[in-house]
Design a protein around this motif. Structure first.
Motif, mmCIF file in Angstrom:
data_model
loop_
_atom_site.group_PDB
_atom_site.id
_atom_site.type_symbol
_atom_site.label_atom_id
_atom_site.label_comp_id
_atom_site.label_asym_id
_atom_site.label_seq_id
_atom_site.Cartn_x
_atom_site.Cartn_y
_atom_site.Cartn_z
ATOM 1 N N THR A 162 -51.349 24.602 -9.758
ATOM 2 C CA THR A 162 -50.489 23.767 -10.665
ATOM 3 C C THR A 162 -51.327 22.287 -10.340
ATOM 4 O OG1 THR A 162 -48.940 23.289 -9.010
ATOM 5 C CG2 THR A 162 -48.449 25.019 -10.670
ATOM 6 N N HIS A 163 -51.175 21.452 -11.047
ATOM 7 C CA HIS A 163 -51.505 20.138 -10.858
ATOM 8 C C HIS A 163 -50.492 19.055 -11.125
ATOM 9 C CE1 HIS A 163 -55.649 21.795 -11.576
ATOM 10 N NE2 HIS A 163 -54.974 22.637 -12.677
ATOM 11 N N GLU A 164 -50.550 18.073 -10.518
ATOM 12 C CA GLU A 164 -49.380 17.113 -10.546
ATOM 13 C C GLU A 164 -49.614 16.145 -11.769
ATOM 14 O OE1 GLU A 164 -49.023 13.672 -7.756
ATOM 15 O OE2 GLU A 164 -47.555 14.799 -6.910
ATOM 16 N N MET A 165 -48.424 16.242 -12.561
ATOM 17 C CA MET A 165 -48.397 15.295 -13.622
ATOM 18 C C MET A 165 -47.698 13.979 -13.279
ATOM 19 S SD MET A 165 -46.653 16.066 -17.072
ATOM 20 C CE MET A 165 -47.693 17.305 -17.669
ATOM 21 N N LEU A 166 -46.512 13.914 -12.551
ATOM 22 C CA LEU A 166 -45.909 13.052 -12.348
ATOM 23 C C LEU A 166 -45.420 12.913 -10.718
ATOM 24 C CD1 LEU A 166 -44.494 10.252 -13.141
ATOM 25 C CD2 LEU A 166 -42.564 11.566 -13.739
ATOM 26 N N HIS A 167 -45.642 11.985 -9.991
ATOM 27 C CA HIS A 167 -45.145 12.130 -8.532
ATOM 28 C C HIS A 167 -43.915 11.791 -8.506
ATOM 29 C CE1 HIS A 167 -44.735 11.124 -4.323
ATOM 30 N NE2 HIS A 167 -45.827 11.912 -4.002
ATOM 31 N N ARG A 168 -43.200 12.311 -7.579
ATOM 32 C CA ARG A 168 -41.631 11.986 -7.413
ATOM 33 C C ARG A 168 -41.330 10.494 -7.160
ATOM 34 N NH1 ARG A 168 -40.395 11.750 -1.959
ATOM 35 N NH2 ARG A 168 -41.858 12.505 -0.663
ATOM 36 N N MET A 169 -42.292 9.720 -6.415
ATOM 37 C CA MET A 169 -42.139 8.302 -6.292
ATOM 38 C C MET A 169 -42.132 7.426 -7.369
ATOM 39 S SD MET A 169 -41.031 8.231 -2.990
ATOM 40 C CE MET A 169 -41.287 6.341 -2.488
ATOM 41 N N THR A 170 -43.390 7.735 -8.328
ATOM 42 C CA THR A 170 -43.330 7.025 -9.581
ATOM 43 C C THR A 170 -42.385 7.360 -10.648
ATOM 44 O OG1 THR A 170 -45.721 7.472 -9.172
ATOM 45 C CG2 THR A 170 -45.346 6.769 -11.293
ATOM 46 N N GLY A 171 -41.996 8.842 -10.622
ATOM 47 C CA GLY A 171 -40.825 9.094 -11.580
ATOM 48 C C GLY A 171 -39.550 8.951 -11.031
ATOM 49 N N LYS A 172 -39.157 7.995 -10.060
ATOM 50 C CA LYS A 172 -38.118 7.661 -9.415
ATOM 51 C C LYS A 172 -37.115 9.183 -9.171
ATOM 52 C CE LYS A 172 -37.994 3.259 -11.852
ATOM 53 N NZ LYS A 172 -37.404 2.281 -12.963
ATOM 54 N N GLY A 173 -37.700 9.990 -8.558
ATOM 55 C CA GLY A 173 -37.157 11.286 -8.102
ATOM 56 C C GLY A 173 -37.560 12.444 -9.159
ATOM 57 N N LEU A 174 -38.131 12.036 -10.114
ATOM 58 C CA LEU A 174 -38.540 13.315 -11.111
ATOM 59 C C LEU A 174 -40.008 13.523 -10.816
ATOM 60 C CD1 LEU A 174 -37.762 15.154 -13.519
ATOM 61 C CD2 LEU A 174 -38.763 13.219 -14.914
ATOM 62 N N SER A 175 -40.112 14.663 -10.592
ATOM 63 C CA SER A 175 -41.608 15.301 -10.370
ATOM 64 C C SER A 175 -41.779 16.286 -11.381
ATOM 65 C CB SER A 175 -41.807 15.717 -8.953
ATOM 66 O OG SER A 175 -41.442 17.081 -8.714
ATOM 67 N N HIS A 210 -45.185 19.161 -12.436
ATOM 68 C CA HIS A 210 -46.498 19.688 -12.355
ATOM 69 C C HIS A 210 -46.652 20.716 -13.502
ATOM 70 C CE1 HIS A 210 -45.451 18.825 -8.254
ATOM 71 N NE2 HIS A 210 -46.852 19.025 -8.092
ATOM 72 N N TYR A 211 -47.995 20.821 -14.018
ATOM 73 C CA TYR A 211 -48.400 21.603 -14.960
ATOM 74 C C TYR A 211 -49.440 22.548 -14.420
ATOM 75 C CZ TYR A 211 -52.628 18.801 -15.380
ATOM 76 O OH TYR A 211 -54.140 18.165 -15.244
ATOM 77 N N GLN A 212 -49.437 23.454 -15.470
ATOM 78 C CA GLN A 212 -50.541 24.606 -15.499
ATOM 79 C C GLN A 212 -50.855 25.073 -16.847
ATOM 80 O OE1 GLN A 212 -49.197 27.681 -12.745
ATOM 81 N NE2 GLN A 212 -48.308 28.819 -14.547
ATOM 82 N N PHE A 213 -52.190 25.476 -16.812
ATOM 83 C CA PHE A 213 -52.490 25.931 -18.265
ATOM 84 C C PHE A 213 -52.245 27.329 -18.193
ATOM 85 C CE2 PHE A 213 -54.920 21.906 -17.712
ATOM 86 C CZ PHE A 213 -54.877 21.353 -19.162
ATOM 87 N N SER A 214 -51.422 28.288 -18.873
ATOM 88 C CA SER A 214 -51.101 29.612 -18.828
ATOM 89 C C SER A 214 -52.165 30.406 -19.387
ATOM 90 C CB SER A 214 -49.940 29.633 -19.628
ATOM 91 O OG SER A 214 -50.130 29.401 -20.756
ATOM 92 N N ARG A 215 -53.089 29.909 -20.067
ATOM 93 C CA ARG A 215 -54.297 30.623 -20.524
ATOM 94 C C ARG A 215 -53.670 31.934 -21.521
ATOM 95 N NH1 ARG A 215 -59.551 29.761 -17.948
ATOM 96 N NH2 ARG A 215 -59.169 28.031 -16.508
ATOM 97 N N GLN A 216 -52.501 31.618 -22.019
ATOM 98 C CA GLN A 216 -52.017 32.593 -22.940
ATOM 99 C C GLN A 216 -51.914 31.842 -24.364
ATOM 100 O OE1 GLN A 216 -50.715 35.673 -22.269
ATOM 101 N NE2 GLN A 216 -51.451 35.035 -20.242
ATOM 102 N N PRO A 217 -51.894 32.625 -25.394
ATOM 103 C CA PRO A 217 -51.996 32.100 -26.808
ATOM 104 C C PRO A 217 -50.821 31.149 -26.883
ATOM 105 C CG PRO A 217 -52.287 34.498 -26.892
ATOM 106 C CD PRO A 217 -51.998 34.222 -25.470
ATOM 107 N N CYS A 218 -51.168 30.061 -27.535
ATOM 108 C CA CYS A 218 -49.926 29.080 -27.680
ATOM 109 C C CYS A 218 -49.049 29.510 -29.068
ATOM 110 C CB CYS A 218 -50.814 27.764 -28.075
ATOM 111 S SG CYS A 218 -49.320 26.459 -28.242
ATOM 112 N N ILE A 219 -47.821 29.531 -28.786
ATOM 113 C CA ILE A 219 -47.037 29.756 -29.934
ATOM 114 C C ILE A 219 -46.659 28.637 -30.976
ATOM 115 C CG2 ILE A 219 -45.734 31.660 -28.594
ATOM 116 C CD1 ILE A 219 -43.518 29.327 -28.215
ATOM 117 N N PHE A 220 -47.270 27.371 -30.479
ATOM 118 C CA PHE A 220 -47.092 26.430 -31.600
ATOM 119 C C PHE A 220 -48.217 25.971 -32.361
ATOM 120 C CE2 PHE A 220 -44.866 25.312 -27.407
ATOM 121 C CZ PHE A 220 -43.662 25.570 -27.588
ATOM 122 N N GLY A 221 -49.383 26.668 -32.175
ATOM 123 C CA GLY A 221 -50.549 26.609 -32.902
ATOM 124 C C GLY A 221 -51.721 27.266 -32.610
#
Length: 135
Positions: free
Chosen positions: A41-54, A56-67
């Motif tokens: 996973t990769h950090e998208m938003l650090h908990r300090m910057t996000g005021k407690g909300l962190s 993380h993201y990852q590319f699932s390498r699965q077909p996207c259901i949205f398009g």
């Protein structure tokens, strides 16, 4: 077959092996291909910057259901505070021309020390530029 030295375990082993051999006689197998599912996973938003909300993201390498031109992205949001966080959603987007984002549904409430994983789709429009948006 592995043998155990106590009579109770030997009996249980023999019964289990006989039971499995009957089940395997009626079992049908289907050959499938292996699929690589990344766990990094990769950090998208650090908990300090996000005021407690962190986030993380990852590319699932699965077909996207949205398009069919979109890449599937799994985002894990975590509330690291001792209070609930309300109305987590994608806000302002700063995208290059042609790039599109299919947003995840807003999270009404995320309880303290809890996490939720959501999916979103991003059409990078065959570019290597980043998708920039506010959480």
């Amino acid at each position: 077959m592995q043998r155990f030295y106590t009579s109770t375990e030997e009996t249980i082993t023999d019964v289990m092996c006989a039971h499995f051999s009957v089940d395997l006689g009626t079992l049908s197998l289907q050959v499938t291909t292996q699929v690589f599912v990344p766990t990094k996973t990769h950090e998208m938003l650090h908990r300090m910057t996000g005021k407690g909300l962190s986030a993380h993201y990852q590319f699932s390498r699965q077909p996207c259901i949205f398009g069919d031109r979109m890449v599937s992205v799994q985002v894990t949001l975590m509330n690291t505070t001792d209070q609930k966080i309300d109305n987590i959603h994608i806000g302002e987007k700063k995208l290059p021309p042609g790039m599109r984002i299919h947003e995840f549904n807003p999270i009404e409430c995320l309880e303290p020390q809890r996490s939720v994983t959501v999916s979103m789709g991003i059409d990078f429009c065959d570019s290597t530029q980043t998708a920039s948006f506010q959480l």
